[in-house]
Design an enzyme around this catalytic site. Structure first.
Site, mmCIF file in Angstrom:
data_model
loop_
_atom_site.group_PDB
_atom_site.id
_atom_site.type_symbol
_atom_site.label_atom_id
_atom_site.label_comp_id
_atom_site.label_asym_id
_atom_site.label_seq_id
_atom_site.Cartn_x
_atom_site.Cartn_y
_atom_site.Cartn_z
ATOM 1 N NE ARG A 125 -11.593 -0.186 -13.902
ATOM 2 C CZ ARG A 125 -12.719 -0.420 -13.237
ATOM 3 N NH1 ARG A 125 -12.948 -1.641 -12.768
ATOM 4 N NH2 ARG A 125 -13.595 0.537 -13.026
ATOM 5 C CG HIS B 160 -15.917 -6.344 -15.271
ATOM 6 N ND1 HIS B 160 -15.205 -5.344 -15.892
ATOM 7 C CD2 HIS B 160 -16.086 -5.920 -13.986
ATOM 8 C CE1 HIS B 160 -14.955 -4.368 -15.031
ATOM 9 N NE2 HIS B 160 -15.483 -4.706 -13.855
ATOM 10 C CB SER C 212 -0.901 0.018 1.243
ATOM 11 O OG SER C 212 -1.689 1.190 1.291
ATOM 12 N NE ARG C 213 -0.080 5.582 -4.972
ATOM 13 C CZ ARG C 213 -0.585 6.483 -5.793
ATOM 14 N NH1 ARG C 213 -1.247 7.533 -5.323
ATOM 15 N NH2 ARG C 213 -0.434 6.348 -7.108
ATOM 16 C CD GLU D 129 -13.326 -5.838 -18.618
ATOM 17 O OE1 GLU D 129 -14.480 -5.351 -18.509
ATOM 18 O OE2 GLU D 129 -12.625 -6.104 -17.637
#
Length: 325
Positions: A244, A291, A183-184, A273
């Protein structure tokens, strides 16, 4: 700020494709509605957008400068039916004074549950086993067929500890021997409550038995997992992506599966997609879904209601519940 529509008439909302009744009914009594439909073309959207006050989009709709220009100065808000909004040209919206909103929270659990389902399905080669059964290829119990891995005691690596990543951690906690995350920012509450450990992406790729991706699509995350990254994973490791498609180089993944560099993959999203590379369709040990991360009635109804609430708030001149720009 974008110009408002004639105050003497109801505002016009373009639903670019489709919005569930939970959202449409909220809008119908207060707005004039236009709807494109699932097969609407980009050119048709340009025509439908003329003079509208709001656009309801989804990840398949490119809200670009052309669409914004077609809507003209009356446009005040673009409400995206998704958490991610990489399909929206946010800078162009800002230049025109158009608000951008999304639908967080309500799909968190549904998407995390699907990530767990893909983890289990990939680990046990479920799609291949089912396909053989349906095609009549199953010839009865075979002690050497469909040998997968058990996830109890496994090391789980979570790439992105946002809402969905954290919920996935909660769901796998009962299985995991260890949960690593990237994580940032450090997530001290998650570390305290769930026992997760912050490490680098390289550490996750080298150590995790399951690598689950939970990052947005940005310039920095495009191609995050390519041939080099896949080559550092354990040969029996699983890769799961419900975020994504642009995060993963599909062809590199297909090759890694063919070569046995990793054990299996579970994917719900793809780079372009609805097109899925032939290499992925033919790759072994690869569970593919269309999706459906948020595809539960509760989640999608909640998203539809949030879309409507965001639209109505902006049109009333109040702060949208989920404004991102």
């Amino acid at each position: 700020m974008a110009a408002a529509a004639d105050s003497g008439s109801a505002p016009t909302v373009l639903v670019a494709r489709r919005l569930l009744p939970a959202g449409m009914e909220r809008l119908a009594g207060q707005c004039e509605l236009r709807q494109g439909g699932l097969d609407v073309t980009a050119q048709e959207l340009l025509e439908l957008a003329r003079g509208v006050d709001a656009i309801v989009a989804d990840p398949t709709v490119a809200v670009d400068d052309a669409l914004l220009a077609a809507a003209g100065p009356t446009l005040r808000v673009v409400a995206n039916f998704a958490v991610g909004y990489d399909n929206v040209d946010v800078d162009a919206c800002r230049r025109r004074g158009v608000a951008v909103t999304n639908t967080p929270d309500v799909l968190t659990n549904a998407t995390a549950e699907l990530a767990l389902a893909l983890s289990l399905a990939a680990a046990r080669h479920m799609s291949e086993a089912e396909a053989d059964l349906r095609r009549g290829h199953w010839r009865g119990f075979d002690p050497e067929a469909y040998l997968g891995v058990e996830l109890t005691g496994a090391t789980f690596g979570i790439v992105g500890m946002g809402r969905i990543g954290r919920r996935y951690a909660e769901l796998v906690r009962g299985l995991a021997g260890e949960i690593l995350y990237t994580s940032r920012t450090r997530k001290q509450d998650a570390e305290r409550e769930l026992g997760v450990v912050q490490v680098s992406l390289t550490d996750i790729l080298e150590r995790a038995d399951v690598v689950s991706l939970h990052l947005p699509a940005t310039a920095e995350t495009t191609g995050l997992i390519g041939a080099r990254e896949l080559s550092t994973m354990k040969p029996e490791a699983l890769l799961v992506n419900t975020s994504r498609g642009s995060l993963v180089d599909s062809r590199a993944l297909a090759q890694a599966l063919q070569d046995g560099e990793i054990g299996a993959a579970g994917l719900d999203v793809y780079e372009h997609e609805p097109d899925v590379p032939t290499e992925l369709l033919e790759a072994p040990h690869c569970v593919l879904l269309p999706h459906i991360g948020s595809a539960t009635t509760r989640s999608r109804d909640g998203m539809a209601r949030l879309v409507a609430d965001n639209v109505l708030a902006v049109l009333r001149g109040t702060e949208a519940p989920n404004r991102v720009a």
